[in-house]
Write a protein that holds these residues in place. Structure first.
Motif, short mmCIF file in Angstrom:
data_model
loop_
_atom_site.label_atom_id
_atom_site.label_comp_id
_atom_site.label_asym_id
_atom_site.label_seq_id
_atom_site.Cartn_x
_atom_site.Cartn_y
_atom_site.Cartn_z
N VAL A 71 52.39 -28.63 -44.38
CA VAL A 71 51.83 -28.28 -43.06
C VAL A 71 50.52 -29.02 -42.76
O VAL A 71 50.33 -29.50 -41.64
CB VAL A 71 51.71 -26.76 -42.90
N PRO A 72 49.61 -29.18 -43.73
CA PRO A 72 48.41 -29.97 -43.43
C PRO A 72 48.72 -31.43 -43.07
O PRO A 72 48.02 -32.03 -42.26
CB PRO A 72 47.59 -29.90 -44.73
N LEU A 73 49.77 -31.99 -43.68
CA LEU A 73 50.14 -33.37 -43.32
C LEU A 73 50.56 -33.45 -41.86
O LEU A 73 50.23 -34.40 -41.16
CB LEU A 73 51.25 -33.87 -44.25
N LEU A 74 51.29 -32.44 -41.40
CA LEU A 74 51.66 -32.38 -39.97
C LEU A 74 50.41 -32.29 -39.11
O LEU A 74 50.28 -32.99 -38.11
CB LEU A 74 52.58 -31.19 -39.69
N LEU A 75 49.50 -31.40 -39.50
CA LEU A 75 48.27 -31.22 -38.73
C LEU A 75 47.46 -32.51 -38.67
O LEU A 75 47.03 -32.93 -37.59
CB LEU A 75 47.42 -30.11 -39.36
N MET A 76 47.28 -33.15 -39.82
CA MET A 76 46.46 -34.37 -39.87
C MET A 76 47.09 -35.49 -39.05
O MET A 76 46.38 -36.25 -38.38
CB MET A 76 46.23 -34.81 -41.31
N ALA A 77 48.42 -35.58 -39.08
CA ALA A 77 49.11 -36.62 -38.31
C ALA A 77 49.15 -36.29 -36.83
O ALA A 77 49.38 -37.16 -36.00
CB ALA A 77 50.53 -36.81 -38.85
N GLY A 78 48.95 -35.04 -36.50
CA GLY A 78 49.05 -34.62 -35.10
C GLY A 78 50.49 -34.41 -34.68
O GLY A 78 50.79 -34.33 -33.50
N PHE A 79 51.38 -34.29 -35.64
CA PHE A 79 52.81 -34.11 -35.37
C PHE A 79 53.10 -32.62 -35.43
O PHE A 79 52.94 -32.00 -36.49
CB PHE A 79 53.62 -34.88 -36.43
N TYR A 80 53.48 -32.03 -34.31
CA TYR A 80 53.60 -30.57 -34.20
C TYR A 80 52.29 -29.91 -34.62
O TYR A 80 52.27 -28.91 -35.34
CB TYR A 80 54.76 -30.04 -35.03
N ALA A 81 51.19 -30.47 -34.15
CA ALA A 81 49.86 -30.01 -34.57
C ALA A 81 49.57 -28.59 -34.14
O ALA A 81 48.95 -27.83 -34.90
CB ALA A 81 48.78 -30.96 -34.05
N ARG A 82 49.98 -28.22 -32.94
CA ARG A 82 49.69 -26.85 -32.48
C ARG A 82 50.39 -25.81 -33.35
O ARG A 82 49.73 -24.89 -33.84
CB ARG A 82 50.06 -26.69 -31.01
N PRO A 83 51.71 -25.92 -33.55
CA PRO A 83 52.33 -24.93 -34.43
C PRO A 83 51.80 -25.01 -35.87
O PRO A 83 51.67 -23.98 -36.55
CB PRO A 83 53.82 -25.24 -34.38
N ALA A 84 51.49 -26.21 -36.34
CA ALA A 84 50.95 -26.36 -37.69
C ALA A 84 49.62 -25.62 -37.80
O ALA A 84 49.36 -24.94 -38.81
CB ALA A 84 50.78 -27.83 -38.04
N ALA A 85 48.78 -25.73 -36.78
CA ALA A 85 47.49 -25.04 -36.79
C ALA A 85 47.68 -23.52 -36.81
O ALA A 85 46.97 -22.81 -37.54
CB ALA A 85 46.65 -25.46 -35.58
N VAL A 86 48.65 -23.03 -36.05
CA VAL A 86 48.91 -21.58 -36.03
C VAL A 86 49.43 -21.13 -37.39
O VAL A 86 48.99 -20.09 -37.92
CB VAL A 86 49.89 -21.21 -34.90
N VAL A 87 50.35 -21.88 -37.98
CA VAL A 87 50.89 -21.52 -39.30
C VAL A 87 49.76 -21.48 -40.32
O VAL A 87 49.65 -20.53 -41.12
CB VAL A 87 52.00 -22.50 -39.73
N LEU A 88 48.90 -22.48 -40.33
CA LEU A 88 47.79 -22.50 -41.29
C LEU A 88 46.81 -21.37 -41.03
O LEU A 88 46.27 -20.78 -41.98
CB LEU A 88 47.08 -23.85 -41.27
N ALA A 89 46.56 -21.04 -39.77
CA ALA A 89 45.65 -19.94 -39.46
C ALA A 89 46.23 -18.61 -39.96
O ALA A 89 45.51 -17.80 -40.57
CB ALA A 89 45.38 -19.87 -37.96
N LEU A 90 47.51 -18.38 -39.72
CA LEU A 90 48.13 -17.13 -40.18
C LEU A 90 48.21 -17.08 -41.70
O LEU A 90 47.99 -16.02 -42.31
CB LEU A 90 49.51 -16.97 -39.54
N PHE A 91 48.52 -18.22 -42.32
CA PHE A 91 48.51 -18.29 -43.79
C PHE A 91 47.12 -17.96 -44.32
O PHE A 91 46.96 -17.21 -45.28
CB PHE A 91 48.95 -19.68 -44.25
N THR A 92 46.09 -18.52 -43.69
CA THR A 92 44.72 -18.29 -44.12
C THR A 92 44.34 -16.82 -43.95
O THR A 92 43.65 -16.24 -44.80
CB THR A 92 43.74 -19.20 -43.36
N LEU A 93 44.80 -16.21 -42.88
CA LEU A 93 44.54 -14.79 -42.67
C LEU A 93 45.14 -13.97 -43.82
O LEU A 93 44.46 -13.13 -44.42
CB LEU A 93 45.13 -14.33 -41.34
N ALA A 94 46.39 -14.25 -44.13
CA ALA A 94 47.04 -13.52 -45.24
C ALA A 94 46.33 -13.79 -46.56
O ALA A 94 46.04 -12.86 -47.32
CB ALA A 94 48.52 -13.93 -45.33
N ALA A 95 46.04 -15.06 -46.84
CA ALA A 95 45.38 -15.42 -48.10
C ALA A 95 44.01 -14.77 -48.20
O ALA A 95 43.59 -14.35 -49.29
CB ALA A 95 45.26 -16.94 -48.21
N THR A 96 43.32 -14.66 -47.10
CA THR A 96 41.98 -14.07 -47.09
C THR A 96 42.03 -12.61 -47.50
O THR A 96 41.23 -12.15 -48.32
CB THR A 96 41.35 -14.22 -45.70
#
Length: 142
Positions: A71-96
């Motif tokens: 997912v970070p590779l998608l975010l960094m490339a800007g490929f499906y960046a919006r959904p990638a950012a949401v997935v990482l945010a929700l993952f971070t919420l759970a991990a936190t």
């Protein structure tokens, strides 16, 4: 240019560069964690899931590792960046809430968990901003 004719650096196209740099910097945080898990799966990934009390720690570790690499590779490339950012945010919420429950610690450990908890909230904020405004001009498009 603004409506009044004043020049601002963000309005002059530097926003796209800032979005690229921001995507890469946030993505590297997750990618580094994922690659650490890949290189030492038993100690860096599975043991962490066991310490957190998660069920099926090997399966969860494999899923988390895959997410933290792909997912970070998608975010960094800007490929499906919006959904990638949401997935990482929700993952971070759970991990936190799984790994940084500072209120369960005392002494020196409390400080580390406290700051990791709030750092993660700040990272989520950045991810939600990226999800809201998009990856900018310097991005791969689906």
């Amino acid at each position: 240019m603004t409506a009044t004719g004043a020049r601002t650096s963000i309005a002059d196209g530097q926003a796209d560069l800032a979005l690229l740099v921001g995507r890469v910097m946030i993505g590297l945080l997750f990618l580094a964690a994922g690659l650490l898990k890949v290189t030492d799966f038993a100690n860096a990934a599975v043991a962490s899931m066991v310490r957190s009390g998660l069920p099926a720690p090997t399966v969860v570790a494999a899923l988390v590792t895959a997410l933290e690499v792909a997912v970070p590779l998608l975010l960094m490339a800007g490929f499906y960046a919006r959904p990638a950012a949401v997935v990482l945010a929700l993952f971070t919420l759970a991990a936190t809430f799984v790994a940084h429950r500072f209120w369960e610690f005392g002494g020196a450990a409390w400080y580390g968990q406290f700051f990791n908890f709030w750092k993660n909230l700040a990272v989520m904020g950045g991810l939600f901003v990226l999800a809201a405004i998009g990856p900018g001009r310097y991005a791969m498009r689906p």
